[in-house]
Scaffold this motif. Sequence first.
Motif, PDB file in Angstrom:
ATOM      1  N   PHE A  98      63.117   5.671  11.821  1.00  0.00           N
ATOM      2  CA  PHE A  98      62.384   5.987  13.046  1.00  0.00           C
ATOM      3  C   PHE A  98      62.698   4.980  14.153  1.00  0.00           C
ATOM      4  N   MET A  99      62.644   3.681  13.825  1.00  0.00           N
ATOM      5  CA  MET A  99      62.863   2.649  14.825  1.00  0.00           C
ATOM      6  C   MET A  99      64.306   2.677  15.353  1.00  0.00           C
ATOM      7  N   GLU A 100      65.270   2.858  14.449  1.00  0.00           N
ATOM      8  CA  GLU A 100      66.677   2.904  14.857  1.00  0.00           C
ATOM      9  C   GLU A 100      66.943   4.112  15.756  1.00  0.00           C
ATOM     10  N   THR A 101      66.369   5.255  15.380  1.00  0.00           N
ATOM     11  CA  THR A 101      66.572   6.470  16.167  1.00  0.00           C
ATOM     12  C   THR A 101      65.870   6.375  17.519  1.00  0.00           C
ATOM     13  N   ALA A 102      64.651   5.842  17.516  1.00  0.00           N
ATOM     14  CA  ALA A 102      63.924   5.682  18.777  1.00  0.00           C
ATOM     15  C   ALA A 102      64.667   4.733  19.708  1.00  0.00           C
ATOM     16  N   HIS A 103      65.275   3.696  19.141  1.00  0.00           N
ATOM     17  CA  HIS A 103      66.055   2.748  19.940  1.00  0.00           C
ATOM     18  C   HIS A 103      67.228   3.451  20.619  1.00  0.00           C
ATOM     19  N   ALA A 104      67.911   4.324  19.864  1.00  0.00           N
ATOM     20  CA  ALA A 104      69.052   5.058  20.422  1.00  0.00           C
ATOM     21  C   ALA A 104      68.604   6.064  21.484  1.00  0.00           C
ATOM     22  N   LEU A 105      67.499   6.763  21.218  1.00  0.00           N
ATOM     23  CA  LEU A 105      67.024   7.782  22.152  1.00  0.00           C
ATOM     24  C   LEU A 105      66.500   7.189  23.455  1.00  0.00           C
ATOM     25  N   THR A 106      66.105   5.916  23.419  1.00  0.00           N
ATOM     26  CA  THR A 106      65.637   5.251  24.639  1.00  0.00           C
ATOM     27  C   THR A 106      66.750   4.416  25.268  1.00  0.00           C
ATOM     28  N   ASP A 107      68.008   4.751  24.890  1.00  0.00           N
ATOM     29  CA  ASP A 107      69.204   4.098  25.450  1.00  0.00           C
ATOM     30  C   ASP A 107      69.276   2.612  25.137  1.00  0.00           C
ATOM     31  N   GLY A 108      68.751   2.219  23.997  1.00  0.00           N
ATOM     32  CA  GLY A 108      68.920   0.839  23.555  1.00  0.00           C
ATOM     33  C   GLY A 108      70.341   0.621  23.051  1.00  0.00           C
ATOM     34  N   PHE A 109      70.830  -0.615  23.180  1.00  0.00           N
ATOM     35  CA  PHE A 109      72.191  -0.915  22.730  1.00  0.00           C
ATOM     36  C   PHE A 109      72.279  -2.382  22.336  1.00  0.00           C
ATOM     37  N   ASP A 110      73.170  -2.677  21.401  1.00  0.00           N
ATOM     38  CA  ASP A 110      73.341  -4.024  20.868  1.00  0.00           C
ATOM     39  C   ASP A 110      73.886  -4.961  21.953  1.00  0.00           C
ATOM     40  N   GLU A 111      73.123  -5.995  22.299  1.00  0.00           N
ATOM     41  CA  GLU A 111      73.527  -6.929  23.346  1.00  0.00           C
ATOM     42  C   GLU A 111      74.783  -7.713  22.954  1.00  0.00           C
ATOM     43  N   ARG A 112      74.951  -7.983  21.653  1.00  0.00           N
ATOM     44  CA  ARG A 112      76.127  -8.740  21.209  1.00  0.00           C
ATOM     45  C   ARG A 112      77.407  -7.948  21.449  1.00  0.00           C
ATOM     46  N   LYS A 113      77.365  -6.647  21.204  1.00  0.00           N
ATOM     47  CA  LYS A 113      78.540  -5.818  21.469  1.00  0.00           C
ATOM     48  C   LYS A 113      78.855  -5.773  22.960  1.00  0.00           C
ATOM     49  N   LEU A 114      77.802  -5.667  23.781  1.00  0.00           N
ATOM     50  CA  LEU A 114      78.019  -5.655  25.228  1.00  0.00           C
ATOM     51  C   LEU A 114      78.691  -6.944  25.697  1.00  0.00           C
ATOM     52  N   ALA A 115      78.280  -8.063  25.112  1.00  0.00           N
ATOM     53  CA  ALA A 115      78.867  -9.352  25.482  1.00  0.00           C
ATOM     54  C   ALA A 115      80.352  -9.388  25.122  1.00  0.00           C
ATOM     55  N   ILE A 116      80.702  -8.804  23.976  1.00  0.00           N
ATOM     56  CA  ILE A 116      82.110  -8.745  23.559  1.00  0.00           C
ATOM     57  C   ILE A 116      82.911  -7.867  24.514  1.00  0.00           C
ATOM     58  N   MET A 156      74.320   5.257  23.385  1.00  0.00           N
ATOM     59  CA  MET A 156      74.875   6.069  22.316  1.00  0.00           C
ATOM     60  C   MET A 156      74.598   7.542  22.572  1.00  0.00           C
ATOM     61  N   LEU A 157      75.622   8.366  22.362  1.00  0.00           N
ATOM     62  CA  LEU A 157      75.466   9.820  22.333  1.00  0.00           C
ATOM     63  C   LEU A 157      75.910  10.261  20.950  1.00  0.00           C
ATOM     64  N   GLY A 158      74.955  10.381  20.030  1.00  0.00           N
ATOM     65  CA  GLY A 158      75.302  10.628  18.637  1.00  0.00           C
ATOM     66  C   GLY A 158      75.980   9.396  18.074  1.00  0.00           C
ATOM     67  N   ASP A 159      77.209   9.546  17.574  1.00  0.00           N
ATOM     68  CA  ASP A 159      77.977   8.414  17.063  1.00  0.00           C
ATOM     69  C   ASP A 159      78.912   7.830  18.106  1.00  0.00           C
ATOM     70  N   ASP A 160      78.920   8.398  19.301  1.00  0.00           N
ATOM     71  CA  ASP A 160      79.864   7.978  20.330  1.00  0.00           C
ATOM     72  C   ASP A 160      79.215   7.020  21.321  1.00  0.00           C
ATOM     73  N   VAL A 161      79.981   6.009  21.711  1.00  0.00           N
ATOM     74  CA  VAL A 161      79.530   5.041  22.708  1.00  0.00           C
ATOM     75  C   VAL A 161      79.984   5.505  24.090  1.00  0.00           C
ATOM     76  N   ASN A 174      87.374   2.083  19.788  1.00  0.00           N
ATOM     77  CA  ASN A 174      87.324   3.542  19.654  1.00  0.00           C
ATOM     78  C   ASN A 174      86.296   4.166  20.602  1.00  0.00           C
ATOM     79  N   ILE A 175      86.166   3.582  21.788  1.00  0.00           N
ATOM     80  CA  ILE A 175      85.272   4.129  22.812  1.00  0.00           C
ATOM     81  C   ILE A 175      86.078   5.110  23.658  1.00  0.00           C
ATOM     82  N   ARG A 176      85.753   6.381  23.533  1.00  0.00           N
ATOM     83  CA  ARG A 176      86.516   7.406  24.223  1.00  0.00           C
ATOM     84  C   ARG A 176      85.980   7.717  25.619  1.00  0.00           C
TER      85      ARG A 176
END
Length: 292
Positions: free
Chosen positions: A201-219, A240-245, A278-280
């Motif tokens: 629930f928490m992981e899905t809610a995070h994705a649906l509210t446009d949450g994203f990993d800050e460490r990846k953004l920094a990279i 995230m849109l499904g499995d796609d960034v 693999n970001i298309r």
Amino acid sequence: MVNGVERKQRAEAGVLLSLFIYLLLAAGKLLAGAAAGSDGVKADGWNNLSDVMASVAVYIGMKIAKKPRDRNHPYGHSRAENISSLLAAFFMMSIGIDVITDGARTLLGGGREAAPDWLAAAVALASAAVMFIIYVINVRLARRTNSMALAAVAKDNLSDALVSIGAALGIVGAHLEWAWLDPLAALVIGALICKTAWEVFMETAHALTDGFDERKLAIYRQEIAAVSGVRDVADIKARMLGDDVVLEVTIRVDSQLTVVKSHEIADEVERLMKKRHNIRATHVHVEPEAVR
């Protein structure tokens, strides 16, 4: 790296494999648990039944997510997968609460008078072995397809293997005249089901509210800033849109550059993100560097 269509097909195959195995195990454990008088094995069966619901929801979500863009869905249908995961979390939580209630009722009543039959322990151990094999298969498939959904399914496979081992230990304890151990195992399994449901629930809610990993953004920011011609990364965000960034970045370049040259730099940023991560879908906005 496999293409997008093949990646989704392989991920769907992994989910279908888990679904088929979960159906067999759920039926076998519920029957064996009832026949052998084991609350732990029955709880494990209900755990697998919740996995069946989750797998069905994920599979339906994957199918809907593959639909092309239309007038009402200009970004496609990828988030159908997130919504299906959210529904699966509610189903799992409901089953987990029922298992906890039944286990607590038996435990408070002093446990069963007779220890469960050894058949239940054999079923639980055999189930653990099968789920570990499925876990290995799905982990490898998730790595090849870069599927977040299948990686989550694989994680659940390993959790189910450990839960089955716990159910078998509860039966062993009951045979050692610890009558409370089998219903306690059921209680723990119910708690694990609820814990998994909450995490989903928490992981899905995070994705649906446009949450994203800050460490990846920094990279991403660091790598884009190193591209030749990029003077500065003014802004960067992803979702995230499904499995796609979907990555959106604003870069600053030399104000004297031509439109063509600026466009070439933007293209290089897009190629870099696709090659390394693999970001298309990388949307690059170019701004002139402020004249000092």
